[in-house]
Design an enzyme around this catalytic site. Structure first.
Site, PDB file in Angstrom:
ATOM      1  N   ASP A   1       0.869  -1.393  -0.120  1.00 36.36           N
ATOM      2  CA  ASP A   1       0.027  -0.102  -0.219  1.00 36.36           C
ATOM      3  C   ASP A   1       0.878   1.282   0.016  1.00 36.36           C
ATOM      4  O   ASP A   1       1.954   1.221   0.471  1.00 36.36           O
ATOM      5  CB  ASP A   1      -0.801   0.244   1.263  1.00 36.36           C
ATOM      6  CG  ASP A   1      -2.102  -0.960   1.353  1.00 36.36           C
ATOM      7  OD1 ASP A   1      -2.043  -1.920   0.305  1.00 36.36           O
ATOM      8  OD2 ASP A   1      -2.770  -0.865   2.006  1.00 36.36           O
TER       9      ASP A   1
ATOM     10  N   HIS B   1       3.892  -1.825   3.056  1.00 38.40           N
ATOM     11  CA  HIS B   1       3.796  -0.511   2.357  1.00 38.40           C
ATOM     12  C   HIS B   1       5.160  -0.303   1.616  1.00 38.40           C
ATOM     13  O   HIS B   1       6.073  -0.740   2.065  1.00 38.40           O
ATOM     14  CB  HIS B   1       3.700   0.518   3.556  1.00 38.40           C
ATOM     15  CG  HIS B   1       2.399   0.477   4.102  1.00 38.40           C
ATOM     16  ND1 HIS B   1       2.101  -0.430   5.403  1.00 38.40           N
ATOM     17  CD2 HIS B   1       1.227   1.109   3.950  1.00 38.40           C
ATOM     18  CE1 HIS B   1       0.870  -0.280   5.833  1.00 38.40           C
ATOM     19  NE2 HIS B   1       0.209   0.527   5.042  1.00 38.40           N
TER      20      HIS B   1
END
Ligand code: ZN
Length: 270
Positions: free
Chosen positions: A85, A232
């Site tokens: 993400d 991430h």
């Protein structure tokens, strides 16, 4: 608008056919015909959307997706889903992509709209290497579940357009709310646009930079929670995430795990 993509496309085709036949009557007649169309068709004629086809136009949704938040893996069994993400980011995304390629693993990249727009080369590389795209909104507002529906819609659909355009028209298959701030409305908006709401089971907490070893340890301890793992590649220094991913992928293989994508059209499995 996008919920009616199929109909918009039909009307747009009809409108252009009418436009061609009216062209003989002069430009005024053509403009009149388009302005007289319903809002959806007129918008489709003036502003390309998913209902319009062409080399630089996004594809329209191909399947109906459920509004329920997905966690399960398409492949079932012992398959896991790698999800990444907050990118794309020119420093970290290429490193993540290299590691995925070295391990022959496909992942889902949940992107922020303006970052996708800024780095279309990265979005195209993600797609070219077989990964899937996910909409992670415009501004990563983790309180969007307490905001008006119109705001949620703008956050989701504006980002969708940016990611699609940056990708060269590849379908964005998932929607992940920032911080998991889903609402029934945002899930409905996403699903109507062809994007399956996407959750996670294993939060590596890599965002907090606890050290690569701690990130790896979290994967190992929380994997029994379910198959969807959250990393991430944006939002700050992600060097620990890169190091952790490099360790985690071979470890997962040693455990007999395979790699899949989150379910998109199937109901979520328990
Ligand atoms: Zn995020």
């Amino acid at each position: 608008m996008r919920r009616m993509g199929k109909y918009t496309a039909h009307v747009a085709v009809l409108a252009s056919a009418v436009g061609i036949s009216l062209a003989a009557w002069g430009a005024t007649a053509l403009v009149g015909a388009e302005d007289g169309s319903d809002g959806g068709a007129a918008a489709g004629a003036r502003t390309p959307d998913r209902g319009t086809t062409g080399p630089d136009r996004p594809a329209k949704p191909t399947v109906r997706v459920p509004e329920g938040i997905a966690h399960a893996a398409e492949a079932g069994g012992r398959a896991v889903n790698i999800t990444i993400d907050d990118g794309p980011d020119p420093r970290w995304t290429p490193q993540m992509l290299d590691i995925l390629k070295e391990n022959d693993v496909k992942a889902v990249f949940c992107m922020i709209g303006p970052q996708a727009k800024r780095h279309p080369d990265l979005v195209k590389r993600v797609v070219a290497e077989g990964h899937r795209l996910c909409d992670h909104t415009m501004t990563h507002d983790t309180t969007m579940d307490r905001k008006p529906v119109a705001y949620q819609k703008q956050q989701i659909l504006d980002a969708l357009r940016m990611i699609e355009e940056a990708s060269g028209g590849t379908e964005v298959q998932y929607y992940r709310a920032p911080g998991g701030a889903f609402t029934p409305d945002s899930r409905k908006i996403a699903a109507a646009a062809g994007m399956r709401p996407l959750g996670w089971n294993v939060d590596t907490k890599d965002f907090e930079r606890p050290g690569a070893a701690a990130i790896v340890a979290t994967v190992k301890s929380e994997l029994p929670n379910g198959p969807t793992i959250l990393f991430h590649d944006g939002g700050g220094d992600r060097s620990q995430s890169v190091t952790a991913l490099r360790e985690v992928l071979p470890w997962l293989k040693e455990q007999g795990r395979t790699f899949s994508f989150p379910v998109r059209t199937a109901p979520d499995a328990p």
